[in-house]
Design a protein around this motif. Sequence first.
Motif, PDB file in Angstrom:
ATOM      1  N   GLU A   1      -0.281  -5.975  -0.343  1.00  0.00           N
ATOM      2  CA  GLU A   1       0.019  -4.755   0.395  1.00  0.00           C
ATOM      3  C   GLU A   1       0.829  -3.795  -0.476  1.00  0.00           C
ATOM      4  N   ALA A   2       1.804  -4.422  -1.226  1.00  0.00           N
ATOM      5  CA  ALA A   2       2.610  -3.587  -2.112  1.00  0.00           C
ATOM      6  C   ALA A   2       1.720  -2.920  -3.149  1.00  0.00           C
ATOM      7  N   TYR A   3       0.765  -3.730  -3.646  1.00  0.00           N
ATOM      8  CA  TYR A   3      -0.161  -3.196  -4.638  1.00  0.00           C
ATOM      9  C   TYR A   3      -1.013  -2.078  -4.028  1.00  0.00           C
ATOM     10  N   PHE A   4      -1.523  -2.391  -2.834  1.00  0.00           N
ATOM     11  CA  PHE A   4      -2.378  -1.434  -2.115  1.00  0.00           C
ATOM     12  C   PHE A   4      -1.633  -0.117  -1.859  1.00  0.00           C
ATOM     13  N   ARG A   5      -0.366  -0.292  -1.414  1.00  0.00           N
ATOM     14  CA  ARG A   5       0.424   0.909  -1.120  1.00  0.00           C
ATOM     15  C   ARG A   5       0.704   1.683  -2.414  1.00  0.00           C
ATOM     16  N   ALA A   6       1.013   0.882  -3.472  1.00  0.00           N
ATOM     17  CA  ALA A   6       1.298   1.551  -4.746  1.00  0.00           C
ATOM     18  C   ALA A   6       0.060   2.308  -5.222  1.00  0.00           C
ATOM     19  N   VAL A   7      -1.090   1.633  -5.068  1.00  0.00           N
ATOM     20  CA  VAL A   7      -2.337   2.288  -5.506  1.00  0.00           C
ATOM     21  C   VAL A   7      -2.532   3.585  -4.728  1.00  0.00           C
ATOM     22  N   ILE A   8      -2.327   3.486  -3.414  1.00  0.00           N
ATOM     23  CA  ILE A   8      -2.548   4.678  -2.581  1.00  0.00           C
ATOM     24  C   ILE A   8      -1.497   5.741  -2.868  1.00  0.00           C
ATOM     25  N   HIS A   9      -0.231   5.319  -2.863  1.00  0.00           N
ATOM     26  CA  HIS A   9       0.828   6.331  -2.912  1.00  0.00           C
ATOM     27  C   HIS A   9       1.116   6.860  -4.308  1.00  0.00           C
ATOM     28  N   GLN A  10       0.821   6.025  -5.320  1.00  0.00           N
ATOM     29  CA  GLN A  10       1.091   6.549  -6.665  1.00  0.00           C
ATOM     30  C   GLN A  10      -0.144   7.185  -7.275  1.00  0.00           C
ATOM     31  N   SER A  11      -1.242   7.046  -6.571  1.00  0.00           N
ATOM     32  CA  SER A  11      -2.475   7.584  -7.125  1.00  0.00           C
ATOM     33  C   SER A  11      -2.396   9.104  -7.245  1.00  0.00           C
ATOM     34  N   ARG A  12      -2.942   9.604  -8.307  1.00  0.00           N
ATOM     35  CA  ARG A  12      -2.986  11.065  -8.474  1.00  0.00           C
ATOM     36  C   ARG A  12      -4.131  11.637  -7.668  1.00  0.00           C
ATOM     37  N   GLU A  13      -4.979  10.703  -7.208  1.00  0.00           N
ATOM     38  CA  GLU A  13      -6.066  11.168  -6.346  1.00  0.00           C
ATOM     39  C   GLU A  13      -5.603  11.177  -4.911  1.00  0.00           C
ATOM     40  N   CYS A  14      -6.138  12.118  -4.185  1.00  0.00           N
ATOM     41  CA  CYS A  14      -5.756  12.252  -2.794  1.00  0.00           C
ATOM     42  C   CYS A  14      -6.403  11.112  -2.003  1.00  0.00           C
ATOM     43  N   MET A  15      -5.566  10.349  -1.237  1.00  0.00           N
ATOM     44  CA  MET A  15      -6.133   9.224  -0.496  1.00  0.00           C
ATOM     45  C   MET A  15      -5.754   9.297   0.966  1.00  0.00           C
ATOM     46  N   LEU A  16      -6.735   9.018   1.795  1.00  0.00           N
ATOM     47  CA  LEU A  16      -6.512   9.044   3.247  1.00  0.00           C
ATOM     48  C   LEU A  16      -7.084   7.766   3.837  1.00  0.00           C
ATOM     49  N   LEU A  17      -6.334   7.223   4.803  1.00  0.00           N
ATOM     50  CA  LEU A  17      -6.820   6.051   5.522  1.00  0.00           C
ATOM     51  C   LEU A  17      -6.971   6.475   6.974  1.00  0.00           C
ATOM     52  N   THR A  18      -8.144   6.269   7.517  1.00  0.00           N
ATOM     53  CA  THR A  18      -8.356   6.725   8.891  1.00  0.00           C
ATOM     54  C   THR A  18      -9.003   5.625   9.723  1.00  0.00           C
ATOM     55  N   THR A  19      -8.965   5.838  11.037  1.00  0.00           N
ATOM     56  CA  THR A  19      -9.730   4.954  11.915  1.00  0.00           C
ATOM     57  C   THR A  19     -11.179   5.379  11.808  1.00  0.00           C
ATOM     58  N   GLN A  20     -12.034   4.625  12.482  1.00  0.00           N
ATOM     59  CA  GLN A  20     -13.450   5.019  12.444  1.00  0.00           C
ATOM     60  C   GLN A  20     -13.678   6.311  13.209  1.00  0.00           C
ATOM     61  N   ASP A  21     -12.694   6.662  14.046  1.00  0.00           N
ATOM     62  CA  ASP A  21     -12.834   7.930  14.767  1.00  0.00           C
ATOM     63  C   ASP A  21     -12.352   9.094  13.925  1.00  0.00           C
ATOM     64  N   GLY A  22     -11.769   8.761  12.763  1.00  0.00           N
ATOM     65  CA  GLY A  22     -11.299   9.832  11.889  1.00  0.00           C
ATOM     66  C   GLY A  22      -9.817  10.107  12.038  1.00  0.00           C
ATOM     67  N   GLN A  23      -9.152   9.368  12.905  1.00  0.00           N
ATOM     68  CA  GLN A  23      -7.710   9.592  13.085  1.00  0.00           C
ATOM     69  C   GLN A  23      -6.986   9.138  11.813  1.00  0.00           C
ATOM     70  N   ILE A  24      -6.183  10.022  11.221  1.00  0.00           N
ATOM     71  CA  ILE A  24      -5.537   9.689   9.945  1.00  0.00           C
ATOM     72  C   ILE A  24      -4.373   8.738  10.196  1.00  0.00           C
ATOM     73  N   LEU A  25      -4.384   7.613   9.460  1.00  0.00           N
ATOM     74  CA  LEU A  25      -3.338   6.606   9.633  1.00  0.00           C
ATOM     75  C   LEU A  25      -2.349   6.622   8.474  1.00  0.00           C
ATOM     76  N   ASP A  26      -2.828   6.986   7.315  1.00  0.00           N
ATOM     77  CA  ASP A  26      -1.943   6.983   6.148  1.00  0.00           C
ATOM     78  C   ASP A  26      -2.464   8.024   5.149  1.00  0.00           C
ATOM     79  N   CYS A  27      -1.523   8.526   4.356  1.00  0.00           N
ATOM     80  CA  CYS A  27      -1.937   9.507   3.348  1.00  0.00           C
ATOM     81  C   CYS A  27      -0.952   9.429   2.195  1.00  0.00           C
TER      82      CYS A  27
END
Length: 812
Positions: free
Chosen positions: A240-266
């Motif tokens: 999870e730490a790795y996953f979060r680091a990948v998402i949060h330190q990434s220079r690319e814009c990352m979004l995690l959403t539900t299948q309905d499109g509700q944004i859960l993390d960015c």
Amino acid sequence: MLALRKRLSYKQTKWALLLLLIMAVSVSMYHIYSDWQEEKNNIHERVIGTLEMVQNAATESAYTLDNNLAGKVLAGLARSNIFYRMHLSDDLGNQMALYLRPLTEKRFSWISNYLSTELSPNYQLDLIRENSIVGHLKVEVDYAVVTETFINRSIRLVSTTLFAILVVGAAMLTLIYIQTSRPISQFIERLSLLAKSKSTQGGVYFPESARDDELGVLAQTFTALWHQRQNIQVELEKREAYFRAVIHQSRECMLLTTQDGQILDCNNAARELLGYSESDLLSMNLKAIDDTFDRAELIEWAKNSLGEVSTFETHYRRQDSTRVPVEVCASIINLDEMPRYLVSVRDITQRIKDQEQVKYLAYYDALTNLPNRRLLHDRLENAIEVCREHGHIGGVLFIDLDRFKTINDSMGHHAGDQLLVEVSKRITSLLAQGDSASRLGGDEFVLLLPDLSNHLEEAQTEVSHLAERLLETLSQAFIIQDVELYVSASIGISLFPLDQSDGMRILQQADTAMYRAKENGRSGFHFYRNEMQQYATDRLKMEKALHHALERNELRLVYQPQVNSKGELIGLEALVRWFSPELGMIPPNRFIPIAEETGLIVPLGEWVLTEACQQLRAWQQVTGLPETFKCLAINISPYQFSREDFVDQVLKVFEQTQVDPSYIDLEITENMLVENIKSVAAKMQRLRQHGVHFSIDDFGTGYSSLRYLKYLPLSQLKIDQSFVRDISDDPNSYEIIHTIISMAKHMKLSVIAEGVETLFEKEVLTSIGCTRYQGYHFSKPLEKQALNLQLLQSSHFPLEEAHTASLEYQPE
Ligand SMILES: Nc1nc2c(ncn2[C@@H]2O[C@H](COP(=O)(O)O[C@H]3[C@@H](O)[C@H](n4cnc5c(=O)[nH]c(N)nc54)O[C@@H]3COP(=O)(O)O)[C@@H](O)[C@H]2O)c(=O)[nH]1
């Protein structure tokens, strides 16, 4: 602590007791039932037995009709208490005695009543004497009395059984509680304490593990599972730490959403790209950012994606409503047993710009923004097809700037580029709707006129007018880097579709025609004609052969005398000749332009200069030259002159040949002067300091801005032979020569007329004030040996009659 009824011990006891109860009740019922079957017989026998005991007495009373005895019989029966009604009668039915009492009331009379339904309610005993019935004894049984014993026995049995069950139940409950329920509860309590504790670190120990029963096994299994879980948790935390680091330190814009499109993390990059705060984004749906987001489509894809990554391009809407092109890498991942939509978004604005730029560069010329060769080809092929289809005529104008190379080399590439941009503007300013201009590279431009008249002659006229206007507009001065520049252009024209030629061929034809225009004196246009093809091929051959001309010693110099009004030799002009073994004698005005275009003019010019200086030195030292001889004129091409090292090269040749520079007259053209007057003047000044003279060749034909002349160290103006030729017929030519002569006088410059072919021309020139001449009237250019001969005989050239004999060198 669990409620009692939820406890395992209670549940177990409850079910055990229930089973016991069912069993006990069944067994008891069976016993009671069997007992009852026996009891029924007992009751019958007891009634019959009781009646039999009084049978004799009753018979006697009936036989004797003794009512008293009958009464006693019934009284005796009443003592048994089992009958509540007794009736004794004689054989005729007359009542002899009757006994009646109320039915006995018992606690369980309802049971007795129920049981009595299975028994006979009354009995009749026939009293018989000497085989004759003498009377009847009838009784009705009080069943409350006769069944009482049975009922009491049954109730005792049931209550004893129930009590026993109760005792067993209590004992079971206690035992199960102590043995199972309580240890489990304690185990559960420990587990819940463990669950409440936040730490997942360290080991756990359950005292229950020491037990050798199922609970012990359960505790041991749980301990093992706990440690296993801990390891998994550590692993998961790492991931999870790795996953979060990948998402949060990434220079690319990352979004995690539900299948309905509700944004859960960015991540930060998403916030920066989209311009929203984190809280805004977490309350938004992807649909608000990406118009193309389709929930149903996503769900369908998620079902079939099998962990694949889908990459697509779309546009995301920013907080300020601007739209940014993005590349999206989307995948479905399972988080907490839920399918989630993870998108990694890359801003591709720059990439799209680059792509467009690459596309642009592929089809457009970066300097002038005009279409390039590739786009021209596409358009030309298309235009040819359309013209063939509709019977139209189209045209291609191949424009090449004259002497652009010289400007480029003398003023630098930057100035050259600026000039090309200005030229492209002027060209495009003349285009009509539907026409297009392209730059092929260098100083070559092509105009495509896809829709001219349907009539060939009209089409030719249209194109000619355009070509004239082009030449006119390009001949106007250009101001580049504060310098006034004059350029001209040569234009080749090819019309289509006059035959089956394709675009490439039509361009070649226009190119060939353009060369013809150049050779016709530049600054003109020429239509392509079939026979030009041969000419173009010859030209290509010549270009190849010229590369070897110097090393194969195929060049020669000839010298044309220049004379004064007395016919005395005052100078010589060195003129180059090329005798090619394959192509024959090629005149300089055919190969000099090629040499200029290919850059071969530099070694060629150096050879001419060296050869001419060596020859001058030889004449001065060996043959001897007349005192009137002042200068050897040598032609310098514009490209040669524009080179940085031109002056050094010339001085080097002077040094090598030991020639006196004051005997050298370098002929330059007017056009060279206007290109970069400062640099031209500086070069001329340097050479002038060494004594070199300068003449302006072909004077009057170029674009000279006369005001520059006084800043240059010039010695002489050379009137172009075209004016001399027309001097008798064209008053303009006469006037021009007149003006040139007066201007030269004013500027203290000598004037020499070239191309003097007749005495008449010489005399007219003399009458205007020109005292120096060069031309066939005096002598054609002479090969050096012929000149030596001439010098030995006389240094005078006849004034009266034309000197027509050719003494030029001819190869064998
Ligand atoms: N850069 C260099 N240019 C050179 C060199 N040698 C020649 N040239 C230039 O080539 C052009 C043609 O030259 P050419 O064929 O040699 O013609 C010259 C004379 O033969 C010709 N001429 C002289 N008198 C007459 C005449 O009475 N009638 C007539 N029809 N032609 C005549 O004129 C040419 C000389 O011209 P110019 O140089 O302008 O004085 C020509 O432009 C040469 O300059 C070279 O070595 N380098």
